[in-house]
Design an enzyme around this catalytic site. Structure first.
Site, PDB file in Angstrom:
ATOM      1  N   ALA A  25       0.812  -1.228   0.000  1.00 60.91           N
ATOM      2  CA  ALA A  25       0.000   0.000   0.000  1.00 60.91           C
ATOM      3  C   ALA A  25       0.840   1.269   0.000  1.00 60.91           C
ATOM      4  O   ALA A  25       0.302   2.354   0.155  1.00 60.91           O
ATOM      5  CB  ALA A  25      -0.932  -0.003   1.202  1.00 60.91           C
ATOM      6  N   ASN A 102      -2.564  -7.127  -3.211  1.00 62.14           N
ATOM      7  CA  ASN A 102      -2.135  -6.197  -4.261  1.00 62.14           C
ATOM      8  C   ASN A 102      -0.625  -6.213  -4.500  1.00 62.14           C
ATOM      9  O   ASN A 102      -0.178  -5.975  -5.617  1.00 62.14           O
ATOM     10  CB  ASN A 102      -2.570  -4.774  -3.870  1.00 62.14           C
ATOM     11  N   TYR A 167       6.070 -12.858 -14.644  1.00 64.58           N
ATOM     12  CA  TYR A 167       4.968 -12.013 -14.148  1.00 64.58           C
ATOM     13  C   TYR A 167       3.626 -12.541 -14.665  1.00 64.58           C
ATOM     14  O   TYR A 167       2.650 -12.650 -13.911  1.00 64.58           O
ATOM     15  CB  TYR A 167       5.219 -10.582 -14.643  1.00 64.58           C
ATOM     16  N   ALA A 169       2.866 -15.577 -15.606  1.00 65.96           N
ATOM     17  CA  ALA A 169       2.522 -16.839 -14.933  1.00 65.96           C
ATOM     18  C   ALA A 169       1.971 -16.561 -13.533  1.00 65.96           C
ATOM     19  O   ALA A 169       0.988 -17.173 -13.097  1.00 65.96           O
ATOM     20  CB  ALA A 169       3.751 -17.746 -14.854  1.00 65.96           C
TER      21      ALA A 169
HETATM   22  N1  CAA Z   1       8.255  -6.895 -28.547  1.00 63.59           N
HETATM   23  C1  CAA Z   1       8.899  -7.608 -29.518  1.00 63.59           C
HETATM   24  N2  CAA Z   1      10.222  -7.821 -29.524  1.00 63.59           N
HETATM   25  C2  CAA Z   1      10.928  -7.296 -28.512  1.00 63.59           C
HETATM   26  C3  CAA Z   1      10.333  -6.557 -27.462  1.00 63.59           C
HETATM   27  C4  CAA Z   1       8.938  -6.359 -27.529  1.00 63.59           C
HETATM   28  N3  CAA Z   1       8.267  -5.671 -26.599  1.00 63.59           N
HETATM   29  N4  CAA Z   1      11.279  -6.188 -26.577  1.00 63.59           N
HETATM   30  C5  CAA Z   1      12.453  -6.668 -27.060  1.00 63.59           C
HETATM   31  N5  CAA Z   1      12.225  -7.334 -28.219  1.00 63.59           N
HETATM   32  C6  CAA Z   1      13.200  -8.041 -29.059  1.00 63.59           C
HETATM   33  C7  CAA Z   1      14.440  -7.194 -29.308  1.00 63.59           C
HETATM   34  O1  CAA Z   1      14.235  -6.360 -30.419  1.00 63.59           O
HETATM   35  C8  CAA Z   1      15.470  -8.254 -29.535  1.00 63.59           C
HETATM   36  O2  CAA Z   1      15.328  -8.769 -30.825  1.00 63.59           O
HETATM   37  P1  CAA Z   1      16.595  -9.315 -31.632  1.00 63.59           P
HETATM   38  O3  CAA Z   1      17.154 -10.449 -30.816  1.00 63.59           O
HETATM   39  O4  CAA Z   1      16.019  -9.726 -32.948  1.00 63.59           O
HETATM   40  O5  CAA Z   1      17.522  -8.138 -31.712  1.00 63.59           O
HETATM   41  C9  CAA Z   1      15.078  -9.382 -28.585  1.00 63.59           C
HETATM   42  O6  CAA Z   1      13.667  -9.156 -28.323  1.00 63.59           O
HETATM   43  C10 CAA Z   1      15.821  -9.339 -27.258  1.00 63.59           C
HETATM   44  O7  CAA Z   1      15.813  -7.977 -26.823  1.00 63.59           O
HETATM   45  P2  CAA Z   1      16.476  -7.527 -25.483  1.00 63.59           P
HETATM   46  O8  CAA Z   1      17.855  -8.119 -25.393  1.00 63.59           O
HETATM   47  O9  CAA Z   1      16.325  -6.043 -25.348  1.00 63.59           O
HETATM   48  O10 CAA Z   1      15.511  -8.275 -24.469  1.00 63.59           O
HETATM   49  P3  CAA Z   1      15.598  -8.274 -22.927  1.00 63.59           P
HETATM   50  O11 CAA Z   1      15.678  -9.676 -22.468  1.00 63.59           O
HETATM   51  O12 CAA Z   1      16.589  -7.324 -22.395  1.00 63.59           O
HETATM   52  O13 CAA Z   1      14.144  -7.751 -22.566  1.00 63.59           O
HETATM   53  C11 CAA Z   1      12.510  -6.127 -22.104  1.00 63.59           C
HETATM   54  C12 CAA Z   1      13.703  -6.463 -22.952  1.00 63.59           C
HETATM   55  C13 CAA Z   1      12.909  -6.103 -20.624  1.00 63.59           C
HETATM   56  C14 CAA Z   1      11.405  -7.155 -22.265  1.00 63.59           C
HETATM   57  C15 CAA Z   1      12.039  -4.741 -22.531  1.00 63.59           C
HETATM   58  O14 CAA Z   1      11.627  -4.825 -23.865  1.00 63.59           O
HETATM   59  C16 CAA Z   1      10.896  -4.283 -21.691  1.00 63.59           C
HETATM   60  O15 CAA Z   1      11.057  -3.747 -20.598  1.00 63.59           O
HETATM   61  N6  CAA Z   1       9.681  -4.471 -22.224  1.00 63.59           N
HETATM   62  C17 CAA Z   1       8.481  -4.088 -21.498  1.00 63.59           C
HETATM   63  C18 CAA Z   1       7.989  -5.226 -20.650  1.00 63.59           C
HETATM   64  C19 CAA Z   1       6.616  -4.886 -20.180  1.00 63.59           C
HETATM   65  O16 CAA Z   1       5.676  -4.861 -20.963  1.00 63.59           O
HETATM   66  N7  CAA Z   1       6.472  -4.610 -18.897  1.00 63.59           N
HETATM   67  C20 CAA Z   1       5.210  -4.229 -18.365  1.00 63.59           C
HETATM   68  C21 CAA Z   1       5.444  -3.547 -17.047  1.00 63.59           C
HETATM   69  S1  CAA Z   1       3.942  -2.888 -16.411  1.00 63.59           S
HETATM   70  C22 CAA Z   1       3.225  -4.179 -15.699  1.00 63.59           C
HETATM   71  O17 CAA Z   1       3.669  -5.300 -15.726  1.00 63.59           O
HETATM   72  C23 CAA Z   1       1.937  -3.874 -14.990  1.00 63.59           C
HETATM   73  C24 CAA Z   1       0.816  -4.631 -15.540  1.00 63.59           C
HETATM   74  O18 CAA Z   1       0.306  -5.509 -14.871  1.00 63.59           O
HETATM   75  C25 CAA Z   1       0.272  -4.279 -16.862  1.00 63.59           C
END
Ligand code: CAA
Length: 257
Positions: A25, A102, A167, A169
């Site tokens: 919270a 939460n 997350y 899962a």
């Molecule tokens: N979609 C498609 N492809 C993606 C991608 C995406 N969103 N993010 C990265 N990639 C691709 C990259 O382009 C890269 O491709 P290549 O190998 O062809 O070059 C490959 O995936 C690997 O990229 P990274 O090395 O950058 O990947 P990483 O393991 O470091 O991860 C990440 C990157 C952490 C996922 C980053 O993209 C990120 O933070 N994404 C957002 C994640 C997200 O949506 N979080 C939500 C938080 S809010 C929340 O969770 C609250 C809720 O309940 C809604």
């Protein structure tokens, strides 16, 4: 004749006399839920993992408006901590009516890079944490023939998201947990529901890369991030809804239907 003053008080403070635990919270959605439930008259037990200015601000805000809040430091992933949380709540306030599971964390990484530690850390807080708290409120709730358990899941548990296998899962697990527990407790005055927020304007979302947020918002039919208050409104509804159990309520601007 009904006392009009009492009637007005009941309308303005429908949760007066109710004791509500809100985990996580100190900020974001949890802070907003605590504030809204306190505003409706509930005694809030607010968990926070560490002492911080943010929890002090939440307490000051609620108390400043005449609300009732008691912060308890608690790491819900630690079973003994969760047990102490419920024990202290019952010792001080006599009961638990409402539990809002939460507290949650992210450790976003593509699966190829995800370690077992990343997996366990997120499952331990988001999913096992809900088990730990619920485990200790369930018998007291059955004994009083009343309870409201609301689990904060996520659109990510329903639709998946790149970089969030752990997350996703955990949040999908909360939906299954919700439904099964709802079945087991429906005849005992307890409802168990999940709220599935979409992308909400919190620090968790602000930590995402700008281009990823922009892409997501462009796909939201309502064309904006949600607010934490909009999640709190859904919680209020589920507390009042005595014939609604085992549901997942989507609050996502239409992004997933
Ligand atoms: N979609 C498609 N492809 C993606 C991608 C995406 N969103 N993010 C990265 N990639 C691709 C990259 O382009 C890269 O491709 P290549 O190998 O062809 O070059 C490959 O995936 C690997 O990229 P990274 O090395 O950058 O990947 P990483 O393991 O470091 O991860 C990440 C990157 C952490 C996922 C980053 O993209 C990120 O933070 N994404 C957002 C994640 C997200 O949506 N979080 C939500 C938080 S809010 C929340 O969770 C609250 C809720 O309940 C809604």
């Amino acid at each position: 004749m009904t006392n009009v003053r009492e009637e007005v008080a009941t309308i303005e403070k429908p949760l007066a006399g109710k004791v509500a635990i809100v985990t996580g919270a100190s900020r974001g959605i949890g802070a907003s839920i605590a504030k809204v439930l306190a505003d409706k008259g509930a005694q809030i037990i607010a968990t926070h993992k560490a002492e911080s200015q943010t929890i002090k601000d939440v307490v000051a805000d609620i108390e400043g408006k005449g609300g009732l809040i008691h912060p308890i430091p608690c790491d819900i992933s630690v079973p003994e901590d969760a047990e102490r949380l419920v024990k202290e709540t019952i010792e001080k306030f006599g009961k638990v009516d409402i539990l809002i599971n939460n507290a949650g964390i992210t450790k976003d990484r593509s699966f190829r890079k995800l370690t077992l530690q990343d997996w366990n850390d997120v499952i331990d807080v988001n999913l096992t944490g809900a088990f730990n708290t619920t485990k200790h409120v369930i018998e007291p709730m059955i004994a009083q023939n009343y309870g409201r358990i609301i689990n904060i899941s996520s659109i990510v548990g329903q639709a998946g998201a790149f970089g969030q296998t752990n997350y996703s899962a955990s949040k999908a697990g909360l939906i299954g947990f919700t439904k099964s527990l709802a079945l087991e407790t429906a005849s005992k005055g307890i409802t168990v529901n999940a709220v599935c927020p979409g992308y909400i304007g919190t620090e968790m979302v602000a930590a995402m890369p700008d281009d990823v947020i922009e892409k997501i918002v462009s796909k939201v039919p309502i064309r904006r991030l949600g607010t934490p208050e909009e999640i709190a409104e859904a919680i209020l509804y589920l507390i009042s809804a005595s014939f609604v159990t085992g549901q997942q309520l989507n609050v996502n601007g239409g992004l997933y239907m």
